[in-house]
Write a protein that holds these residues in place. Sequence first.
Motif, PDB file in Angstrom:
ATOM      1  N   VAL A 112      21.228   3.627 -37.639  1.00 49.17           N
ATOM      2  CA  VAL A 112      20.373   4.209 -38.682  1.00 49.17           C
ATOM      3  C   VAL A 112      19.469   5.315 -38.136  1.00 49.17           C
ATOM      4  O   VAL A 112      18.775   5.972 -38.899  1.00 49.17           O
ATOM      5  CB  VAL A 112      19.506   3.133 -39.387  1.00 49.17           C
ATOM      6  CG1 VAL A 112      20.371   2.107 -40.085  1.00 49.17           C
ATOM      7  CG2 VAL A 112      18.561   2.443 -38.414  1.00 49.17           C
ATOM      8  N   GLY A 113      19.487   5.488 -36.820  1.00 47.23           N
ATOM      9  CA  GLY A 113      18.706   6.574 -36.233  1.00 47.23           C
ATOM     10  C   GLY A 113      17.481   6.128 -35.447  1.00 47.23           C
ATOM     11  O   GLY A 113      16.574   6.918 -35.208  1.00 47.23           O
ATOM     12  N   PRO A 227      20.258  -2.506 -31.660  1.00 42.56           N
ATOM     13  CA  PRO A 227      20.426  -2.854 -33.073  1.00 42.56           C
ATOM     14  C   PRO A 227      20.333  -4.356 -33.298  1.00 42.56           C
ATOM     15  O   PRO A 227      20.621  -5.143 -32.399  1.00 42.56           O
ATOM     16  CB  PRO A 227      21.826  -2.337 -33.396  1.00 42.56           C
ATOM     17  CG  PRO A 227      22.502  -2.112 -32.090  1.00 42.56           C
ATOM     18  CD  PRO A 227      21.429  -1.875 -31.074  1.00 42.56           C
ATOM     19  N   MET A 280      17.652   9.685 -42.660  1.00 42.35           N
ATOM     20  CA  MET A 280      18.858  10.116 -43.380  1.00 42.35           C
ATOM     21  C   MET A 280      18.580  10.131 -44.880  1.00 42.35           C
ATOM     22  O   MET A 280      19.419   9.735 -45.694  1.00 42.35           O
ATOM     23  CB  MET A 280      20.049   9.226 -43.028  1.00 42.35           C
ATOM     24  CG  MET A 280      20.241   9.074 -41.517  1.00 42.35           C
ATOM     25  SD  MET A 280      21.798   8.285 -41.116  1.00 42.35           S
ATOM     26  CE  MET A 280      21.729   8.246 -39.323  1.00 42.35           C
ATOM     27  N   ARG A 317      19.708  16.180 -41.126  1.00 39.08           N
ATOM     28  CA  ARG A 317      19.669  17.589 -40.707  1.00 39.08           C
ATOM     29  C   ARG A 317      20.541  17.750 -39.478  1.00 39.08           C
ATOM     30  O   ARG A 317      20.409  16.980 -38.519  1.00 39.08           O
ATOM     31  CB  ARG A 317      18.239  17.998 -40.347  1.00 39.08           C
ATOM     32  CG  ARG A 317      17.294  18.044 -41.517  1.00 39.08           C
ATOM     33  CD  ARG A 317      16.874  19.500 -41.777  1.00 39.08           C
ATOM     34  NE  ARG A 317      16.044  19.606 -42.953  1.00 39.08           N
ATOM     35  CZ  ARG A 317      14.801  19.167 -43.010  1.00 39.08           C
ATOM     36  NH1 ARG A 317      14.249  18.615 -41.962  1.00 39.08           N
ATOM     37  NH2 ARG A 317      14.119  19.316 -44.114  1.00 39.08           N
TER      38      ARG A 317
HETATM   39  N1  ATP Z   1      18.075  12.570 -39.625  1.00 41.00           N
HETATM   40  C1  ATP Z   1      19.272  12.720 -39.077  1.00 41.00           C
HETATM   41  N2  ATP Z   1      20.046  13.793 -39.405  1.00 41.00           N
HETATM   42  C2  ATP Z   1      21.275  13.959 -38.840  1.00 41.00           C
HETATM   43  N3  ATP Z   1      21.829  13.126 -37.965  1.00 41.00           N
HETATM   44  C3  ATP Z   1      21.113  12.043 -37.609  1.00 41.00           C
HETATM   45  C4  ATP Z   1      19.811  11.782 -38.137  1.00 41.00           C
HETATM   46  N4  ATP Z   1      19.351  10.630 -37.592  1.00 41.00           N
HETATM   47  C5  ATP Z   1      20.320  10.208 -36.752  1.00 41.00           C
HETATM   48  N5  ATP Z   1      21.378  11.032 -36.770  1.00 41.00           N
HETATM   49  C6  ATP Z   1      22.634  10.863 -36.017  1.00 41.00           C
HETATM   50  O1  ATP Z   1      23.168   9.599 -36.342  1.00 41.00           O
HETATM   51  C7  ATP Z   1      23.753   8.976 -35.210  1.00 41.00           C
HETATM   52  C8  ATP Z   1      23.095   7.626 -34.974  1.00 41.00           C
HETATM   53  O2  ATP Z   1      21.750   7.850 -34.595  1.00 41.00           O
HETATM   54  P1  ATP Z   1      21.030   7.000 -33.462  1.00 41.00           P
HETATM   55  O3  ATP Z   1      21.883   6.870 -32.262  1.00 41.00           O
HETATM   56  O4  ATP Z   1      19.683   7.574 -33.316  1.00 41.00           O
HETATM   57  O5  ATP Z   1      20.955   5.597 -34.226  1.00 41.00           O
HETATM   58  P2  ATP Z   1      20.542   4.168 -33.654  1.00 41.00           P
HETATM   59  O6  ATP Z   1      19.938   3.435 -34.803  1.00 41.00           O
HETATM   60  O7  ATP Z   1      19.728   4.325 -32.433  1.00 41.00           O
HETATM   61  O8  ATP Z   1      21.940   3.581 -33.275  1.00 41.00           O
HETATM   62  P3  ATP Z   1      22.217   2.234 -32.405  1.00 41.00           P
HETATM   63  O9  ATP Z   1      21.977   1.125 -33.356  1.00 41.00           O
HETATM   64  O10 ATP Z   1      23.640   2.384 -31.998  1.00 41.00           O
HETATM   65  O11 ATP Z   1      21.258   2.247 -31.263  1.00 41.00           O
HETATM   66  C9  ATP Z   1      23.571   9.938 -34.054  1.00 41.00           C
HETATM   67  O12 ATP Z   1      24.744  10.676 -33.901  1.00 41.00           O
HETATM   68  C10 ATP Z   1      22.439  10.833 -34.504  1.00 41.00           C
HETATM   69  O13 ATP Z   1      22.544  12.145 -33.969  1.00 41.00           O
END
Ligand code: ATP
Length: 379
Positions: A112-113, A227, A280, A317
């Motif tokens: 989720v980012g 996660p 997102m 973005r």
């Molecule tokens: N606001 C955003 N706009 C565009 N792309 C994004 C955005 N937020 C995250 N992403 C993209 O989404 C993907 C997942 O993001 P991220 O790795 O930060 O998530 P996470 O929650 O840390 O994942 P995990 O649970 O695997 O640790 C990445 O490729 C990241 O570049």
Amino acid sequence: MLGVIDPELGDNVVDLGMFLGADIGAGGLVRVRLALTTAACPLRSQLQADVEGRVGSLPGVRAVEVVTSEMSRQQKRDLMARARWKARDMAPAIDIPGRTRVLAISSGKGGVGKSSVTVNLAAGLARRGYTVGLLDADIAGFSVPRMLGMDGRLQAVPSATGGGRPRLCPQVKAVGAGEIRVLSMGFLSGEDEAVMWRGLMLNRAVQHFIEDADWGDLDYLLVDMPPGTGDVQMGLARMLPRAEMLIVTTPALGAQKVASRAADMARKGYLRVAGVIENMSGFTDPQGAHHALFGSGGGARLAEDIGAPLLAQIPIRPEVSAGGDSGNPAALGSGDTAADFAALVDAVVAVAPLVEMRDCTARLLDVVEGALGPKSAGV
Ligand SMILES: Nc1ncnc2c1ncn2[C@@H]1O[C@H](COP(=O)(O)OP(=O)(O)OP(=O)(O)O)[C@@H](O)[C@H]1O
Ligand SMILES: [Mg+2]
């Protein structure tokens, strides 16, 4: 009775002042008087059963009756003082300064980012001159070094006092007037070294990153959580009871259910949820049309459900993912994305700090303090 432990306060009922006395009647009947913090104490039956079991097993005891009453205001004050003192006593020795805000960035589900939000928040805070620690608690799926463009090696130096375990040195990235100090399994390099460290650390890597690291003086310590909900969350609650959670969710209404599970975990570990970050949150195309790709409203709904503020909504973005891939966080650029992250930094800085409770039963103390009213401040 010393063996009867209040499971929430982690101390025995005698030292906590809950045991008022016992009378031994004819025919082996023992009546035990217990004072509880609230008449509706949720652990009442557990404490009763424990007392009955322990006293009942003593020679000569035929029956046990547990009589409960509610503590007086003064007794509650004494109990709180004792519980706090005990909690402080039991907390593991860590040298992260007491003034450091510890924020764990969590979510119910993966992808989720969290990591993107964490590195951009770290970069945004450092840009303003703060010293920010970044603990990559995603041991198997680390992504922080790549997202910050760092590829150093994990360094350990012998402890200053000698004899103790070696101290881990975070890798440092200077940003504006501040800096980011990072510990991540991604800094393990070289196969031999990796094998050695893995054996030594894998299970307890997060603990090492907290207890055996030279973080130095930090304004913020951000923890990029793996996660889901699990051991790392519980371990963090135990080691850093003053940690607060920032919960990242997507705007999908369904996602908020999963995310609220993370909030439940935080509450069970008695960590405060400092806020919700919706990531997102829709996409605006080059023609200016807005597309709610992952639905809408999830962040606001989750914030309302768990009673925490919605701190930011970060749209989808390309700069966010491109910045993550190239190691140049979008927060350090200019334009709309940097402005969104700057607003997140403002919101995080503005969240009032937690009143420190160190390890003790925040939920119970809340109830007790509520019952005592405003006069209890400073107890
Ligand atoms: N606001 C955003 N706009 C565009 N792309 C994004 C955005 N937020 C995250 N992403 C993209 O989404 C993907 C997942 O993001 P991220 O790795 O930060 O998530 P996470 O929650 O840390 O994942 P995990 O649970 O695997 O640790 C990445 O490729 C990241 O570049
Ligand atoms: Mg991640």
